[in-house]
Design an enzyme around this catalytic site. Structure first.
Site, mmCIF file in Angstrom:
data_model
loop_
_atom_site.group_PDB
_atom_site.id
_atom_site.type_symbol
_atom_site.label_atom_id
_atom_site.label_comp_id
_atom_site.label_asym_id
_atom_site.label_seq_id
_atom_site.Cartn_x
_atom_site.Cartn_y
_atom_site.Cartn_z
ATOM 1 N N ASP A 32 -25.190 17.141 1.777
ATOM 2 C CA ASP A 32 -23.938 17.450 2.461
ATOM 3 C C ASP A 32 -23.095 18.334 1.547
ATOM 4 O O ASP A 32 -23.472 18.609 0.408
ATOM 5 C CB ASP A 32 -23.218 16.167 2.854
ATOM 6 C CG ASP A 32 -22.758 15.355 1.647
ATOM 7 O OD1 ASP A 32 -22.811 15.871 0.522
ATOM 8 O OD2 ASP A 32 -22.349 14.198 1.837
ATOM 9 N N ASP A 77 -28.281 10.811 10.309
ATOM 10 C CA ASP A 77 -28.181 10.072 9.042
ATOM 11 C C ASP A 77 -27.064 9.065 9.168
ATOM 12 O O ASP A 77 -26.136 9.243 9.964
ATOM 13 C CB ASP A 77 -27.890 11.011 7.867
ATOM 14 C CG ASP A 77 -26.404 11.356 7.797
ATOM 15 O OD1 ASP A 77 -25.696 10.798 6.943
ATOM 16 O OD2 ASP A 77 -25.939 12.187 8.618
#
Length: 376
Positions: A92, A271
Site C-alpha cells: 500500500d 485484503d
C-alpha cells in the site's frame, strides 16, 4: 504485469482471471493476507505457501518505512529477499495510515506530515516519496498515494479530498515514469478510486483513474464504518465504470460474506486484517459460521477444529485443545487460529473460482452468505 480474463458467471458480474507478475501468477478472485511489518502475524512463510496456499501477500509502506527502514530493505535487496517470500507482494502507499493517524498528521497539497507512532518523530510523505519508498520495498504491485476519507464525511470535504487524490495520482504516475525498479523486475502502479459514499463523486473518480490506463485499479475509502448497503452500492457503481480488462482491487474488505457479495459485483482482489486479527482473539471463521474459541461450550468438545477441513490444523487439533490454549495464554492458540482463518479465506475465494467456472456461483453464494455470519 498482465491480466488474462477467464470465466464469467452467467448470473452476476463475478469472474475469474489470472494476474501475471514477475514473481508468479495470481488466480483471481483472490484474498491477500496482510503482512503489515514484513510478516503475516504468527504465520511462517512455508505455512503461507503450503497450507494456506497464499498466492500474494501485502506489505505496509508506512510500517516498513519506519521499521526496519529503507536502508535495511535496500541492502537486503527488497522485501522479497528480506522476508524470504518469493511470490508476488503488493504494497500500500501509506494513505490508509494517514487516515488512521488523524490526531497526529497534517494534510497539504504537497503531501502529509505525520508523527511516528514508534518514537514520535515527524516525517513527510509526498506522492513522489511514496513511489520512491515502494520502489525500495520492491512490491510487484504498488499503490498510488491517496487520502482515505472517514465515514461519515461531508460532501465538500470528500470532493476536495478526491480532487487532491487525483492530482496526487498524476504526480505518482510521473514519478513512476521517471524512475525504474531497483531489483530487475517490473512493478505495476494501481490508482485508487475515492469519493466516500457519494455516487457522483465515485463516478467522477472511477472515470478519472480509468483514464490513466494503469495495469489495474483499486477502490479505497470503503470498509471504514459505512453500512454494507453503501459498501455494495459504491462497489457496484465503480465496477461498472472501471475497465473490464484490468483487475479490480477492493481495499480492506472484509468479512467472508462481504467478499462473496463483492465478487458477485465484479471485484477480483481483496485484503483485510480481519482473519488474523480476529484469530488472535479466538474468533474462527468456518463454512457454517463463526466460533468463539474462548466459549465454555468447547471445553470438552474433542471434535476437529473444523470438520470441513480447509487446512491441516482443522483435523489435527480439537476445539477443546484450542480453547485450552487461549485460556492459558499460549501463543500456539493464536498461531493455529491464524492459520485456520487464512486457510479458510483462501479456500473461500478458491471455491468461488470453482463455482464461477461451473456456472453455479450465484446459487452457491446465496446459500453460503447466510451461514457465514451466524455464530455457532
Amino acid at each position: 504485469m498482465d491480466f488474462i480474463a477467464g470465466h464469467q458467471d452467467p448470473h452476476s458480474k463475478a469472474r475469474t482471471g489470472t494476474i501475471i507478475t514477475d514473481h508468479g501468477a495470481i488466480q483471481t478472485p483472490i484474498f491477500m493476507p496482510v503482512g503489515t511489518a514484513g510478516t503475516v502475524k504468527a504465520v511462517h512463510q512455508h505455512e503461507l505457501k503450503n497450507d494456506i496456499k497464499a498466492q500474494i501477500i501485502l506489505g505496509n509502506t508506512y510500517h516498513l518505512y519506519l521499521r526496519p527502514g529503507l536502508e535495511v530493505l535496500e541492502k537486503a535487496g527488497g522485501l522479497h529477499k528480506f522476508n524470504g517470500w518469493d511470490r508476488p507482494i503488493l504494497t500500500d502507499s501509506g494513505g490508509y495510515q494517514v487516515y488512521s493517524l488523524a490526531g497526529t498528521r497534517k494534510i497539504k497539497e504537497e503531501g502529509v506530515k505525520f508523527q511516528s507512532h514508534v518514537d514520535g518523530s515527524y516525517h513527510v510523505f509526498t506522492p513522489e516519496y511514496a513511489i520512491d519508498i515502494q520502489r525500495i520495498i520492491g512490491g510487484d504491485i504498488i499503490m498510488a498515494f491517496d487520502e482515505c476519507t472517514p465515514f461519515p464525511c461531508e460532501y465538500e470535504y470528500a470532493k476536495k479530498s478526491m480532487q487532491m487524490t487525483h492530482r496526487w495520482l498524476q504526480r505518482c504516475v510521473d514519478r513512476m515514469r521517471e524512475t525504474e525498479s531497483k531489483y530487475n523486475y517490473s512493478q505495476a502502479l494501481f490508482p485508487i478510486v475515492q469519493g466516500s459514499v457519494y455516487k457522483d463523486l465515485r463516478t467522477q473518480s472511477a472515470e478519472k483513474i480509468a483514464s490513466f490506463d494503469m495495469p489495474g485499479n483499486a477502490i479505497g475509502g470503503l470498509s471504514v464504518g459505512e453500512p454494507d448497503e453503501d459498501l455494495y452500492g459504491m462497489t457496484e457503481l465503480v465496477c461498472a465504470i472501471l475497465p473490464k480488462d484490468k483487475p479490480r482491487y477492493l481495499m480492506g474488505v472484509g468479512t467472508p460474506a462481504n467478499i462473496l457479495e463483492c465478487i458477485a459485483l465484479g471485484i477480483d482482489m481483496f485484503d483485510c486484517v480481519m482473519p488474523t486479527r480476529n484469530a488472535r482473539h479466538g474468533m474462527l471463521f468456518t463454512r457454517n459460521g463463526i466460533m468463539n474459541m474462548k466459549n465454555a461450550k468447547w471445553k470438552d468438545d474433542f471434535s476437529p477444529l473444523d470438520e470441513s477441513g480447509t487446512s491441516y490444523v482443522d483435523s489435527f487439533y480439537s476445539k477443546a485443545y484450542v480453547r485450552h490454549l487461549f485460556h492459558t495464554g499460549e501463543i500456539l492458540g493464536m498461531q493455529i487460529a491464524s492459520i485456520h482463518n487464512l486457510a479458510f479465506y483462501l479456500w473461500l475465494v478458491g471455491e468461488a473460482r470453482n463455482q464461477i467456472e461451473k456456472g453455479t456461483f450465484t446459487s452457491w453464494k446465496n446459500s453460503m452468505v447466510p451461514k457465514l455470519s451466524q455464530k455457532i
